[in-house]
Design an enzyme around this catalytic site. Structure first.
Site, mmCIF file in Angstrom:
data_model
loop_
_atom_site.group_PDB
_atom_site.id
_atom_site.type_symbol
_atom_site.label_atom_id
_atom_site.label_comp_id
_atom_site.label_asym_id
_atom_site.label_seq_id
_atom_site.Cartn_x
_atom_site.Cartn_y
_atom_site.Cartn_z
ATOM 1 C CG ASP A 141 -23.636 -9.095 7.244
ATOM 2 O OD1 ASP A 141 -24.843 -9.198 7.472
ATOM 3 O OD2 ASP A 141 -22.839 -8.525 8.025
ATOM 4 C CB ILE A 142 -19.755 -4.914 6.895
ATOM 5 C CG1 ILE A 142 -21.008 -4.482 7.613
ATOM 6 C CG2 ILE A 142 -19.434 -4.074 5.692
ATOM 7 C CD1 ILE A 142 -20.868 -3.089 8.218
ATOM 8 C CD GLN A 157 -35.952 -5.306 11.014
ATOM 9 O OE1 GLN A 157 -37.034 -5.469 11.582
ATOM 10 N NE2 GLN A 157 -35.832 -4.802 9.793
ATOM 11 C CG HIS A 208 -31.822 -7.468 5.974
ATOM 12 N ND1 HIS A 208 -32.353 -6.406 6.670
ATOM 13 C CD2 HIS A 208 -31.135 -8.196 6.888
ATOM 14 C CE1 HIS A 208 -32.009 -6.485 7.936
ATOM 15 N NE2 HIS A 208 -31.269 -7.577 8.101
ATOM 16 C CG HIS A 225 -28.986 -12.337 7.683
ATOM 17 N ND1 HIS A 225 -27.848 -11.691 8.106
ATOM 18 C CD2 HIS A 225 -30.033 -11.656 8.225
ATOM 19 C CE1 HIS A 225 -28.196 -10.669 8.890
ATOM 20 N NE2 HIS A 225 -29.513 -10.629 8.977
#
Ligand code: AMP
Ligand code: ZN
Length: 136
Positions: free
Chosen positions: A32-33, A95, A101, A103
């Site tokens: 994750d960025i 979201q 996705h 996490h």
């Protein structure tokens, strides 16, 4: 079918960069960025679907298996003390990227994450009424 406007489809296609950490025939996982803790990653199906309401059951299963694989690797490599899996479905549930996705968030005893809410009290009659609404 992939969606040309979807950033995660672009990551699957290699059109956007990502720090990939795991892949199989149906899923990819990447960092994750904006990580909530050190090591926070996302697992996605290669196939586009908007979210939990839409994802195919096979892809849902493949993402679950890949999430477990990644969680165990985080335990072994990072020495984390636990892992949270998180999925958000629709904006009301936070979201922000509309490609399904999960996490995978490594947790450390001294990390700064705290639950964003606290459990409500409910009367038995209220629980029974809600349960009746949910049953088939
Ligand atoms: P959610 O808010 O549950 O939809 O989660 C979306 C997550 O995707 C957020 O945690 C973002 O930090 C992450 N994210 C958005 N764009 C990228 C990207 N290009 N690469 C990696 N992670 C991303
Ligand atoms: Zn997509």
């Amino acid at each position: 079918m992939n969606d040309g406007d979807c950033i995660f489809c672009k990551i699957v296609a290699g059109e956007l960069p990502a720090e990939r950490v795991d892949e199989d025939g149906h899923t990819i996982a990447f960092m994750d960025i904006n990580p909530w803790t050190r090591g926070h990653a996302l697992v996605i199906p290669r196939e586009h679907s908007r979210n939990l309401y839409e994802v195919g059951e096979d892809d849902l299963g493949h993402v679950a298996v890949a999430s477990k694989r990644l969680a165990r690797r985080m335990r072994d490599r990072f020495g984390c003390h636990g892992v949270n899996l998180l999925n958000s479905c629709e904006p009301a549930a936070w979201q922000t990227v509309f490609h399904f996705h999960v996490h995978v968030i490594p947790r450390f005893r001294d990390d700064p994450l705290r639950l964003p809410g606290s459990p409500l009290k409910a009367e038995a009659a209220e629980l029974a009424a809600v349960a009746a609404e949910l049953r088939d």
